[in-house]
Design an enzyme around this catalytic site. Sequence first.
Site, PDB file in Angstrom:
ATOM      1  N   GLY A 208      84.553 -12.906  64.826  1.00  0.00           N
ATOM      2  CA  GLY A 208      83.454 -13.060  63.877  1.00  0.00           C
ATOM      3  C   GLY A 208      83.874 -12.672  62.479  1.00  0.00           C
ATOM      4  O   GLY A 208      85.071 -12.583  62.192  1.00  0.00           O
ATOM      5  N   ASN A 209      82.925 -12.472  61.602  1.00  0.00           N
ATOM      6  CA  ASN A 209      83.248 -11.989  60.260  1.00  0.00           C
ATOM      7  C   ASN A 209      82.148 -11.043  59.794  1.00  0.00           C
ATOM      8  O   ASN A 209      81.143 -10.861  60.481  1.00  0.00           O
ATOM      9  CB  ASN A 209      83.470 -13.156  59.292  1.00  0.00           C
ATOM     10  CG  ASN A 209      82.250 -14.043  59.202  1.00  0.00           C
ATOM     11  OD1 ASN A 209      81.185 -13.616  58.761  1.00  0.00           O
ATOM     12  ND2 ASN A 209      82.386 -15.292  59.633  1.00  0.00           N
TER      13      ASN A 209
END
Length: 398
Positions: A208-209
């Site tokens: 993810g980020n």
Amino acid sequence: MLKGKKILIGITGSIAAYKIPFLVRLLKKAGAEVQIILTPAARDFVTPLTLSTLSERPVLTEFFNKDDGSWHSHVNLGLWADLFLVAPLSANTMAKMATGIADNLLLTTVLSARCPVLFAPAMDLDMYRHPATVENISKLKQFGYRLIEPVEGELASGLKGMGRLEEPEKIFEIINEMLVPDSVFQNKKVLVTAGPTYEPIDPVRFIGNFSSGKMGVEIAHAFAAAGAEVTLILGPSEIIVDDPAIETIRVTTAEEMYNQCMENFPESEITVMAAAVADYTPAKTVAEKIKKSGSIKKIDLKPTKDILATMGSQKKAGQILVGFALETDNEKNNAQKKLKNKNLDLIVLNSMKDEGAGFGHTTNKVTMMTAKGTEKVFPLKSKQEVAQDILAEIESLM
Ligand code: CTP
């Protein structure tokens, strides 16, 4: 659309009072706060329980709460409201309003109100055309109150003619027009994406980020407040969007976001792609949790589809497409390339080098570049203010 708007509704003794619960529902659905005042006679026509349930506030009739002796201040109510609607307005209350009689809470509140007052009479046709009523209506108009004229039709008396209370949907429209300021975005179909995407590796892990979704959600709120019909496609963000004027579609992966965008983009007049979409996803998601003992060395990745570029290639005349660029180096050049390659009208650049800009912050510092060749550098601002700047820039393109 009416989020945060405060509306007082005064109901008087008329059979047409049965229509008001429908109106209350429409107003609440649009995000308005609704406070209801009944005259004593109105209580025979519509129940306080129905109205307090729908408005989510106690319904007021008396100056005092008899149980605890507390005072219902007509002055405070009059100052609280953004708009005061008296509907249905009986001939009796109308006559009192026209002469300044103040013998119940509704009437004193009318006298104290500083906001626009709307009145919607409902009575039998002979009462409505009686010279006394005609004169009273004219007086109320002179006070600056706005008349919602009754419509023709069958009346409760069995007679046919003028005197039926206007339908709730129409009254809602009138209120909406009065309270929502004129905006170029009024009723425009807007698509906004926000948040990160999560790409599952196995049932418990993902790539993810750090995107929080704040910037995109603020943009969605700004469009909704300007009267647009907003669809927000939101990745796995902690933000809860409770604005009834925003249709929120929750997604997790880049693929889900792609599918939702493709479904909604053809209808969208303005699209703002603020989501931080993962560029890569695991080539395969493992069905069982990967064990420590499994000696995993690497995860094979495959590219995701570029949603913005796909929309850019499908863009039709009249559609406005806005993208974001998050850069760490060679910022302006990279943003220019994205603007051109993805066929955008506007790109909003934020640099990770700027303090207080980018992921997670409540502030942002952006540069906006348009396909027409303009470039504007903005100072550090709250994300709410940046959203307003983005709307202003989009407006200049329209
Ligand atoms: N974007 C998208 N689909 C992707 C990746 C990005 O729609 N799979 C969109 C983002 O929402 C943003 C714009 O493209 O509006 C630019 O995203 P950014 O991450 O800055 O650039 P990329 O095109 O992914 O290129 P790079 O990561 O190499 O800078």
